[in-house]
Design a protein around this motif. Structure first.
Motif, short mmCIF file in Angstrom:
data_model
loop_
_atom_site.label_atom_id
_atom_site.label_comp_id
_atom_site.label_asym_id
_atom_site.label_seq_id
_atom_site.Cartn_x
_atom_site.Cartn_y
_atom_site.Cartn_z
N UNK A 58 0.83 -1.21 0.00
CA UNK A 58 0.00 0.00 0.00
C UNK A 58 0.86 1.25 0.00
N UNK A 59 1.97 1.23 0.74
CA UNK A 59 2.88 2.37 0.77
C UNK A 59 3.53 2.62 -0.58
N UNK A 60 3.94 1.56 -1.24
CA UNK A 60 4.54 1.70 -2.57
C UNK A 60 3.51 2.26 -3.55
N UNK A 61 2.30 1.73 -3.51
CA UNK A 61 1.24 2.23 -4.39
C UNK A 61 0.95 3.70 -4.13
N UNK A 62 0.90 4.08 -2.85
CA UNK A 62 0.64 5.48 -2.50
C UNK A 62 1.75 6.39 -3.01
N UNK A 63 3.00 5.95 -2.87
CA UNK A 63 4.13 6.76 -3.35
C UNK A 63 4.07 6.91 -4.87
N UNK A 64 3.70 5.86 -5.56
CA UNK A 64 3.59 5.92 -7.03
C UNK A 64 2.48 6.88 -7.43
N UNK A 65 1.34 6.79 -6.76
CA UNK A 65 0.22 7.69 -7.07
C UNK A 65 0.61 9.14 -6.78
N UNK A 66 1.30 9.35 -5.69
CA UNK A 66 1.72 10.69 -5.30
C UNK A 66 2.72 11.27 -6.30
N UNK A 67 3.61 10.43 -6.82
CA UNK A 67 4.64 10.88 -7.75
C UNK A 67 4.14 11.16 -9.15
N UNK A 68 3.01 10.58 -9.52
CA UNK A 68 2.38 10.82 -10.82
C UNK A 68 3.32 10.58 -11.99
N UNK A 69 4.15 9.55 -11.90
CA UNK A 69 5.04 9.16 -12.99
C UNK A 69 4.82 7.68 -13.29
N UNK A 70 5.19 7.29 -14.49
CA UNK A 70 5.15 5.87 -14.82
C UNK A 70 6.24 5.15 -14.04
N UNK A 71 5.86 4.06 -13.39
CA UNK A 71 6.78 3.31 -12.55
C UNK A 71 6.59 1.82 -12.85
N UNK A 72 7.70 1.12 -12.92
CA UNK A 72 7.70 -0.33 -13.04
C UNK A 72 8.02 -0.91 -11.68
N UNK A 73 7.18 -1.80 -11.21
CA UNK A 73 7.46 -2.53 -9.98
C UNK A 73 7.98 -3.89 -10.40
N UNK A 74 9.18 -4.21 -10.00
CA UNK A 74 9.82 -5.47 -10.38
C UNK A 74 10.09 -6.28 -9.13
N UNK A 75 9.54 -7.47 -9.08
CA UNK A 75 9.84 -8.40 -7.99
C UNK A 75 10.66 -9.53 -8.58
N UNK A 76 11.78 -9.82 -7.97
CA UNK A 76 12.69 -10.83 -8.49
C UNK A 76 12.75 -12.02 -7.54
N UNK A 77 12.60 -13.21 -8.10
CA UNK A 77 12.67 -14.41 -7.29
C UNK A 77 12.91 -15.62 -8.17
N UNK A 78 13.71 -16.56 -7.67
CA UNK A 78 13.70 -17.90 -8.24
C UNK A 78 12.42 -18.54 -7.74
N UNK A 79 12.05 -19.63 -8.35
CA UNK A 79 10.91 -20.38 -7.84
C UNK A 79 11.47 -21.47 -6.91
N UNK A 80 10.96 -22.68 -6.98
CA UNK A 80 11.43 -23.75 -6.10
C UNK A 80 12.89 -24.12 -6.40
N UNK A 81 13.61 -24.54 -5.37
CA UNK A 81 15.05 -24.84 -5.49
C UNK A 81 15.38 -26.30 -5.17
N UNK A 82 16.25 -26.87 -5.97
CA UNK A 82 17.01 -28.08 -5.68
C UNK A 82 16.19 -29.32 -5.32
#
Length: 166
Positions: A58-82
């Motif tokens: 919610x904080x990230x979304x609020x900051x993006x709305x407040x900034x009024x710019x195009x923003x990419x949210x990128x979440x990086x993760x491997x999936x299951x391991x080994x």
């Protein structure tokens, strides 16, 4: 700083948090290649608590709305391991299903209950909370594969998925 305020103090500045984390150094060259002028705010999460993920999203979304710019949210993760390829695909399918359903609460629960070693489940949940708050309505699996495709070893693989949320 504004993210810290908008997320109810759940975020703090800690450069040492990035010391042993490698996801940023993997992603940054690709991002800079496509956008040399890119500005980023890297976050590392030390919790999988659903409420903390919800507040941060919610904080990230609020900051993006407040900034009024195009923003990419990128979440990086491997999936299951080994684990073997069959087990990894089954476990990854469970997690991917929740991501495609845009259900961060269920994603966190599914990963925990099914012992899925998805290292970035919290960032993915935060991204889903933020994206939904910003109006995201659909998700598309771009690709899925495992390390076995490259190494030929299907006894201990790591799963990888690319998903676009819009």
């Amino acid at each position: 700083k504004r993210i810290t305020e908008l997320s109810g103090g759940t975020v703090s500045l800690d450069d040492s948090a990035h010391k042993n984390e490698h996801s940023l150094e993997i992603q940054l060259p690709f991002l800079q290649y496509f956008r040399p002028d890119i500005k980023i705010v890297p976050l590392i999460l030390g919790t999988q608590d659903v409420e903390m993920c919800r507040i941060l999203g919610a904080g990230i979304a609020a900051a993006i709305k407040e900034g009024k710019k195009d923003v990419l949210i990128l979440a990086s993760s491997d999936m299951n391991h080994f684990e073997n390829i069959e087990t990894t695909r089954k476990k990854d399918d469970l997690a991917i299903r929740e991501i495609l359903s845009l259900d961060p609460e269920k994603l966190l629960q599914t990963v925990r209950v099914n012992d899925i070693s998805m290292c970035g489940v919290a960032p993915t949940a935060v991204m889903l909370f933020a994206a939904k708050s910003l109006g995201a309505a659909k998700a598309q699996l771009v690709t899925y594969d495992t390390s076995g495709t490259v190494t030929g070893d299907n006894k201990e693989v790591v799963g990888y998925a690319g998903v676009i949320i819009s």
